[in-house]
Design a protein around this motif. Structure first.
Motif, short mmCIF file in Angstrom:
data_model
loop_
_atom_site.label_atom_id
_atom_site.label_comp_id
_atom_site.label_asym_id
_atom_site.label_seq_id
_atom_site.Cartn_x
_atom_site.Cartn_y
_atom_site.Cartn_z
N LYS A 20 0.85 -1.19 0.00
CA LYS A 20 0.00 0.00 0.00
C LYS A 20 0.89 1.24 0.00
O LYS A 20 1.83 1.34 0.79
N GLY A 21 0.59 2.16 -0.90
CA GLY A 21 1.37 3.38 -0.99
C GLY A 21 0.49 4.60 -0.89
O GLY A 21 -0.65 4.62 -1.39
N TYR A 22 1.01 5.64 -0.23
CA TYR A 22 0.28 6.91 -0.11
C TYR A 22 1.08 7.99 -0.85
O TYR A 22 2.26 8.22 -0.56
N GLU A 23 0.43 8.63 -1.82
CA GLU A 23 1.11 9.63 -2.62
C GLU A 23 0.98 11.01 -1.97
O GLU A 23 -0.14 11.50 -1.74
N LEU A 24 2.11 11.63 -1.65
CA LEU A 24 2.14 12.96 -1.05
C LEU A 24 1.83 14.02 -2.11
O LEU A 24 1.96 13.77 -3.32
N PRO A 25 1.42 15.21 -1.69
CA PRO A 25 1.11 16.27 -2.66
C PRO A 25 2.26 16.59 -3.61
O PRO A 25 2.03 17.02 -4.74
N ASP A 26 3.51 16.38 -3.15
CA ASP A 26 4.66 16.69 -4.01
C ASP A 26 5.02 15.54 -4.94
O ASP A 26 6.02 15.58 -5.66
N GLY A 27 4.20 14.46 -4.93
CA GLY A 27 4.43 13.35 -5.85
C GLY A 27 5.20 12.19 -5.27
O GLY A 27 5.27 11.12 -5.89
N ARG A 28 5.81 12.35 -4.09
CA ARG A 28 6.54 11.25 -3.48
C ARG A 28 5.58 10.17 -3.01
O ARG A 28 4.48 10.46 -2.56
N MET A 29 6.00 8.90 -3.12
CA MET A 29 5.18 7.77 -2.73
C MET A 29 5.74 7.15 -1.45
O MET A 29 6.91 6.75 -1.40
N VAL A 30 4.92 7.12 -0.40
CA VAL A 30 5.32 6.51 0.87
C VAL A 30 4.75 5.11 0.93
O VAL A 30 3.53 4.91 0.85
N ILE A 31 5.63 4.10 1.05
CA ILE A 31 5.21 2.70 1.10
C ILE A 31 5.00 2.29 2.55
O ILE A 31 5.89 2.45 3.39
N LEU A 32 3.83 1.73 2.84
CA LEU A 32 3.51 1.26 4.19
C LEU A 32 3.48 -0.26 4.21
O LEU A 32 2.89 -0.89 3.33
N GLU A 33 4.12 -0.84 5.22
CA GLU A 33 4.15 -2.30 5.40
C GLU A 33 3.08 -2.71 6.42
O GLU A 33 2.49 -1.86 7.11
#
Length: 269
Positions: A63-76
């Motif tokens: 599961k990934g959350y896309e930040l407003p600046d386009g970066r993708m944060v991957i959650l385990e």
């Protein structure tokens, strides 16, 4: 017996009630497959990474959350399991309210709460106290990767938990209100009340059936057996605009009374 979907505890003051959570509802809709009409083969979809073009097995998808600046944060999985949240394994009672104070629009899903192990006695204590006080418990609980408000109330000897939407998840429905200059007469309201009285009665949900699902099942069975289905007769469309509301309501009252009399006769047979 269904499988529990969550285990935790209700915090009732200094009393802890170990409980299991079970879904109280199930969908009865007919399930369809997407198929190729020429040969009936099922349509399959591939999970493909848009960057590398590779097909990704479901077990390797994160599961990934896309930040407003386009970066993708991957959650385990560990990130969700270790959330700094007290309600992940506890149902925290925050208030007791009268049931009719909660607008049903807030309700999302309904669950059964079952006492586990030594939780039977405090479970019965909470259930009976809610019954005698005529109140329900507003709680906070984390289920399915989100925290929710919920209402715990007794019914038929069991504690039910209704998860609720947050206030900012309810849409403003003021746009649907009729114009303020539209009014009705006292005679029209009185006749409408007569129609309501004619159809008034106790609610017995078992008396109602899903006619659409039954008709769809009949269509499926007829096609499977190769037997043509008898077409239902269509009623003539009614006029969209009603000029004389009182006359229309009076006719509705008479029709409702006739239907009720026929239904009572059918029950007596």
């Amino acid at each position: 017996m269904p499988r529990s979907i969550w285990k935790g505890a209700i915090s009732f003051g200094l009393v802890t009630i170990p409980v299991k959570l079970f879904s109280a509802t199930e969908e009865k809709d007919i399930s369809f497959r997407q198929v190729h009409p020429e040969d009936g083969g099922r349509i399959k979809y591939k999970r493909v990474c848009e960057k590398c073009g590779k097909e990704i097995p479901f077990a390797e998808i994160a599961k990934g959350y896309e930040l407003p600046d386009g970066r993708m944060v991957i959650l385990e999985k560990e990130d969700f399991d270790n959330l700094p949240l007290s309600t992940t394994k506890a149902v925290e009672v925050v208030q007791f309210v009268a049931e009719d104070e909660v607008d049903p629009t807030y309700f999302d899903k309904t669950y059964f709460l079952e006492a586990e192990g030594p939780g039977a006695k405090p479970y019965v204590l909470l259930r009976d106290a809610l019954i005698k006080s005529g109140r329900a418990a507003v709680v906070k609980v984390a289920l399915r990767s989100r925290e929710s408000l919920a209402l715990v109330r007794p019914k038929d000897g069991v504690l039910l938990m209704h998860t609720m939407l947050w206030p900012d998840e309810l849409r403003d429905g003021s746009f649907a209100a009729p114009p303020e200059n539209v009014t009705v007469s006292d005679a029209e309201v009185t006749m409408a009340q007569s129609f309501i009285d004619a159809l008034a009665g106790d609610f017995h949900p078992e008396e109602f059936t899903d006619a659409y699902r039954e008709a769809l099942e009949a269509v499926v069975q007829s096609k499977a057996d190769g037997i043509p289905l008898v077409e239902a007769t269509e009623e003539a469309p009614k006029e969209a605009e009603v000029v004389d509301l009182v006359a229309a309501l009076r006719a509705s009252v008479e029709a409702a009374k006739k239907r009720r009399e026929e239904a009572e006769k059918a029950k007596a047979m």
